[in-house]
Write a protein that holds these residues in place. Structure first.
Motif, PDB file in Angstrom:
ATOM      1  N   THR A  97       0.846  -1.189   0.000  1.00  9.64           N
ATOM      2  CA  THR A  97       0.000   0.000   0.000  1.00  9.64           C
ATOM      3  C   THR A  97       0.883   1.241   0.000  1.00  9.64           C
ATOM      4  OG1 THR A  97      -1.704  -1.172   1.251  1.00  9.64           O
ATOM      5  CG2 THR A  97      -1.812   1.239   1.204  1.00  9.64           C
ATOM      6  N   PRO A  98       0.743   2.104  -0.995  1.00  9.54           N
ATOM      7  CA  PRO A  98       1.650   3.267  -1.085  1.00  9.54           C
ATOM      8  C   PRO A  98       1.518   4.184   0.121  1.00  9.54           C
ATOM      9  CG  PRO A  98       0.434   2.942  -3.135  1.00  9.54           C
ATOM     10  CD  PRO A  98      -0.211   2.062  -2.116  1.00  9.54           C
ATOM     11  N   GLU A  99       2.651   4.732   0.549  1.00  7.79           N
ATOM     12  CA  GLU A  99       2.646   5.717   1.621  1.00  7.79           C
ATOM     13  C   GLU A  99       2.307   7.081   1.041  1.00  7.79           C
ATOM     14  OE1 GLU A  99       6.470   5.653   3.384  1.00  7.79           O
ATOM     15  OE2 GLU A  99       6.489   3.491   3.716  1.00  7.79           O
ATOM     16  N   ALA A 173      10.897   0.598  -6.809  1.00  6.03           N
ATOM     17  CA  ALA A 173      10.390   0.421  -5.447  1.00  6.03           C
ATOM     18  C   ALA A 173       9.899   1.742  -4.867  1.00  6.03           C
ATOM     19  CB  ALA A 173      11.477  -0.184  -4.561  1.00  6.03           C
ATOM     20  N   GLU A 174      10.618   2.818  -5.136  1.00  2.00           N
ATOM     21  CA  GLU A 174      10.176   4.136  -4.663  1.00  2.00           C
ATOM     22  C   GLU A 174       8.819   4.496  -5.246  1.00  2.00           C
ATOM     23  OE1 GLU A 174      11.090   6.473  -2.640  1.00  2.00           O
ATOM     24  OE2 GLU A 174      13.071   5.843  -1.961  1.00  2.00           O
ATOM     25  N   ARG A 175       8.624   4.174  -6.503  1.00  2.00           N
ATOM     26  CA  ARG A 175       7.336   4.457  -7.144  1.00  2.00           C
ATOM     27  C   ARG A 175       6.222   3.595  -6.548  1.00  2.00           C
ATOM     28  NH1 ARG A 175       4.262   8.239  -9.674  1.00  2.00           N
ATOM     29  NH2 ARG A 175       2.660   7.202 -10.931  1.00  2.00           N
ATOM     30  N   LEU A 176       6.519   2.341  -6.282  1.00  2.00           N
ATOM     31  CA  LEU A 176       5.513   1.442  -5.732  1.00  2.00           C
ATOM     32  C   LEU A 176       5.167   1.793  -4.288  1.00  2.00           C
ATOM     33  CD1 LEU A 176       6.798  -1.965  -7.155  1.00  2.00           C
ATOM     34  CD2 LEU A 176       4.741  -0.742  -7.854  1.00  2.00           C
ATOM     35  N   ARG A 177       6.147   2.164  -3.495  1.00  2.00           N
ATOM     36  CA  ARG A 177       5.928   2.406  -2.076  1.00  2.00           C
ATOM     37  C   ARG A 177       5.490   3.823  -1.765  1.00  2.00           C
ATOM     38  NH1 ARG A 177       7.577  -1.357   1.639  1.00  2.00           N
ATOM     39  NH2 ARG A 177       7.252   0.327   3.146  1.00  2.00           N
ATOM     40  N   ARG A 178       6.029   4.786  -2.508  1.00  2.00           N
ATOM     41  CA  ARG A 178       5.795   6.188  -2.158  1.00  2.00           C
ATOM     42  C   ARG A 178       5.120   7.002  -3.253  1.00  2.00           C
ATOM     43  NH1 ARG A 178      11.539   7.763   0.857  1.00  2.00           N
ATOM     44  NH2 ARG A 178      11.221   6.459   2.705  1.00  2.00           N
ATOM     45  N   GLN A 179       4.790   6.335  -4.360  1.00  2.00           N
ATOM     46  CA  GLN A 179       4.102   7.022  -5.459  1.00  2.00           C
ATOM     47  C   GLN A 179       4.877   8.250  -5.939  1.00  2.00           C
ATOM     48  OE1 GLN A 179       0.857   6.200  -7.162  1.00  2.00           O
ATOM     49  NE2 GLN A 179       1.882   4.351  -6.437  1.00  2.00           N
ATOM     50  N   ARG A 180       6.196   8.121  -5.983  1.00  2.00           N
ATOM     51  CA  ARG A 180       7.020   9.220  -6.475  1.00  2.00           C
ATOM     52  C   ARG A 180       8.234   8.640  -7.191  1.00  2.00           C
ATOM     53  NH1 ARG A 180      11.651  10.822  -3.489  1.00  2.00           N
ATOM     54  NH2 ARG A 180      12.106   9.486  -1.696  1.00  2.00           N
ATOM     55  N   TYR A 181       8.800   9.446  -8.059  1.00  2.00           N
ATOM     56  CA  TYR A 181       9.998   9.028  -8.771  1.00  2.00           C
ATOM     57  C   TYR A 181      11.232   9.561  -8.045  1.00  2.00           C
ATOM     58  CZ  TYR A 181       6.978   7.656 -12.642  1.00  2.00           C
ATOM     59  OH  TYR A 181       6.029   7.046 -13.417  1.00  2.00           O
ATOM     60  N   ASP A 182      12.159   8.680  -7.809  1.00  2.00           N
ATOM     61  CA  ASP A 182      13.400   9.058  -7.139  1.00  2.00           C
ATOM     62  C   ASP A 182      14.438   9.359  -8.225  1.00  2.00           C
ATOM     63  OD1 ASP A 182      15.640   9.383  -5.615  1.00  2.00           O
ATOM     64  OD2 ASP A 182      15.176   7.735  -4.246  1.00  2.00           O
ATOM     65  N   TYR A 183      14.571  10.633  -8.549  1.00  2.00           N
ATOM     66  CA  TYR A 183      15.442  11.029  -9.656  1.00  2.00           C
ATOM     67  C   TYR A 183      16.927  10.877  -9.323  1.00  2.00           C
ATOM     68  CZ  TYR A 183      11.123  12.858 -11.580  1.00  2.00           C
ATOM     69  OH  TYR A 183       9.846  12.964 -12.074  1.00  2.00           O
ATOM     70  N   ARG A 184      17.229  10.577  -8.082  1.00  2.00           N
ATOM     71  CA  ARG A 184      18.622  10.341  -7.726  1.00  2.00           C
ATOM     72  C   ARG A 184      19.204   9.190  -8.541  1.00  2.00           C
ATOM     73  NH1 ARG A 184      18.401   9.409  -1.363  1.00  2.00           N
ATOM     74  NH2 ARG A 184      16.868   7.894  -2.121  1.00  2.00           N
ATOM     75  N   PHE A 185      18.383   8.172  -8.801  1.00  2.00           N
ATOM     76  CA  PHE A 185      18.893   7.007  -9.509  1.00  2.00           C
ATOM     77  C   PHE A 185      19.048   7.270 -10.996  1.00  2.00           C
ATOM     78  CE2 PHE A 185      17.158   5.308  -5.567  1.00  2.00           C
ATOM     79  CZ  PHE A 185      18.247   4.567  -5.128  1.00  2.00           C
TER      80      PHE A 185
END
Length: 470
Positions: A97-99, A173-185
């Motif tokens: 469930t996304p945070e 995983a960041e997208r699945l868990r937090r509904q955001r894109y982690d542009y660091r990667f």
């Protein structure tokens, strides 16, 4: 017939991209190669005879594309069955469930990955600068630099694909868990690509690293398509794309394409010394002839003339290769095509021809039995791919990584025809580790103790411990 077969497989790949995007992204690494080799085989079949400087003979015309495209269809069809709409829906139900809000007080697995990766890249670039030789500026071939490079560079050459897959897994995983894109990667990926540009990379590392980074995103696509059945690209775009994502993705792609174009031009004109028409001819041969030239010779030998020796092929692949411990398929195909001593001179010098799949199956198993083995290998690859994608969705990251390690042998087989990967003890150790991870990780996750937890620690607790210890 060759034109019909080639266009059919290219249209099928395009259809996967539009209407089965989960499969398309999961197979991004293979589909690009399949498409490229199909275009190459069409060029040889339709424009031939064309001269191959590597084989020192004319290749084409012929019907290579028919056999090759049929093999590609057999390779892709099991993925349609394994990644069916009902299976994707069932896998999507295991997604976390996304945070709604990301807690900055937590040190997550992606945070630790990012910090360790930044440190590694700093050391990597530092070693390159400290070494005093930057291949791009020194105008030397990448394989010459690889032989003399430091341990960090060799680690990237040997494990860069795995690094990019793990970065892509954290991105997904960041997208699945937090509904955001982690542009660091994306920044890490861009940095590694730029390093390979400086290290003399022309094309292969760029598309490999980008493809392996993208593969885990297939997990995001299947979750977003949960209520859309199979989920076409048109229906998924509003769910997965925002302005920043489009701009970031477009920027990385544009920069990568620019580096590839410049690297190819620089290598042909400055490193190898081609000029004018000679440079253009060398590029055409590299792009349209070399990917399928050795395959054409093999098809003519086995499927057209009916000449094949299973015992000799098995001996050259598994028992007495020219250089053991490497991909023995090009060694055998080169030996059968250009003979000796040229083959041994090339192989021992670190150079081998492109291609190998599916022609090595025909050389080893003949024109009839090989089709069944092609289909069987595709089923295994599809099932392992399903385990990998499903594990990313279900937060079983150790299983996902080990699945990729096992699947990597199939990637090498589909790209370069390698079959001897299955004869090494280490590969079976990887399989055993994967089976153990599948059982243990699912069991421990149900007990609330995942092997690779997403939240590694609370930052506040770490700070307090540090303060007390001081």
């Amino acid at each position: 017939m060759a034109l019909l077969a080639g266009v059919s497989i290219l249209l099928f790949i395009a259809w996967l991209g539009l209407f089965r995007p989960t499969i398309f992204v999961c197979l991004a690494f293979l589909l690009f190669t399949f498409a490229w080799r199909t275009v190459s085989s069409l060029y040889i079949d339709l424009a031939g005879p064309v001269f191959s400087s590597q084989l020192q003979m004319f290749v084409g015309p012929g019907v290579m594309t028919v056999f090759q495209s049929t093999a590609y269809f057999l390779t892709l069809l099991p993925f349609l069955w394994v990644f069916n709409a009902q299976a994707l829906h069932d896998w999507a139900r295991t997604a976390p469930t996304p945070e709604l809000t990301a807690s900055r007080a937590q040190l997550t697995l992606s945070d630790a990955t990012f910090y360790a990766s930044v440190l590694f890249l700093i050391l990597l670039f530092g070693a390159l600068i400290h070494g005093g030789v930057i291949p791009l500026f020194a105008k030397i071939e990448r394989w010459t630099f690889n032989e003399q490079a430091n341990i960090l560079h060799r680690f990237v050459i040997e494990r860069g694909d795995m690094i990019c897959f793990w970065w892509g897994t954290m991105f997904a995983a960041e997208r699945l868990r937090r509904q955001r894109y982690d542009y660091r990667f994306l920044c890490l990926l861009a940095a590694l690509i730029f390093y390979m540009f400086l290290a003399g990379g022309r094309f292969s590392p760029f598309y490999r690293y980008c493809a392996f980074f993208v593969i885990p995103f297939s997990a995001v696509l299947l979750v977003q398509a949960r209520d859309l059945g199979a989920g076409s690209l048109f229906s998924l775009m509003p769910r997965i794309a925002d302005r920043r994502m489009v701009l970031a993705g477009t920027g990385v792609m544009a920069a990568t394409v620019a580096m590839i174009v410049f690297a190819l031009y620089w290598n042909l004109t400055k490193v190898r010394g081609f000029e004018g028409e000679a440079a253009r001819g060398a590029f055409v041969e590299r792009a349209l002839v070399q990917p399928s030239e050795i395959g054409w010779a093999s098809y003519q030998r086995v499927l057209v003339n009916g000449v094949w020796d299973a015992r000799h092929a098995f001996d050259a692949l598994f028992e007495r290769p020219i250089v053991a411990g490497r991909n023995t398929t090009p060694q055998f195909l080169m030996s059968a095509t250009i003979g000796e001593p040229r083959t041994t001179e090339h192989i021992t010098g670190g150079f081998q021809f492109a291609g190998g799949f599916p022609e090595i199956f025909f050389e080893l198993l003949g024109p009839y039995l090989s089709w069944f083995f092609l289909l069987g290998a595709a089923w295994i690859a599809a099932l392992i791919s399903a385990i990998m994608v499903r594990s990313i969705v279900a937060e079983r990251y150790l299983t996902a990584v080990l699945s990729f390690y096992v699947l990597y042998g199939f990637y090498v087989m589909y790209i370069g025809g390698m079959l001897n990967f299955g004869a090494t003890p280490t590969y079976w150790i990887k399989i055993a580790a994967l089976l153990a991870a599948i059982v243990l990780e699912e069991r421990w996750q149900k007990l609330g103790r995942p092997i690779l937890p997403w939240v590694l620690a609370e930052r506040t607790r770490l700070f307090r411990r540090s303060a007390v210890s001081n």
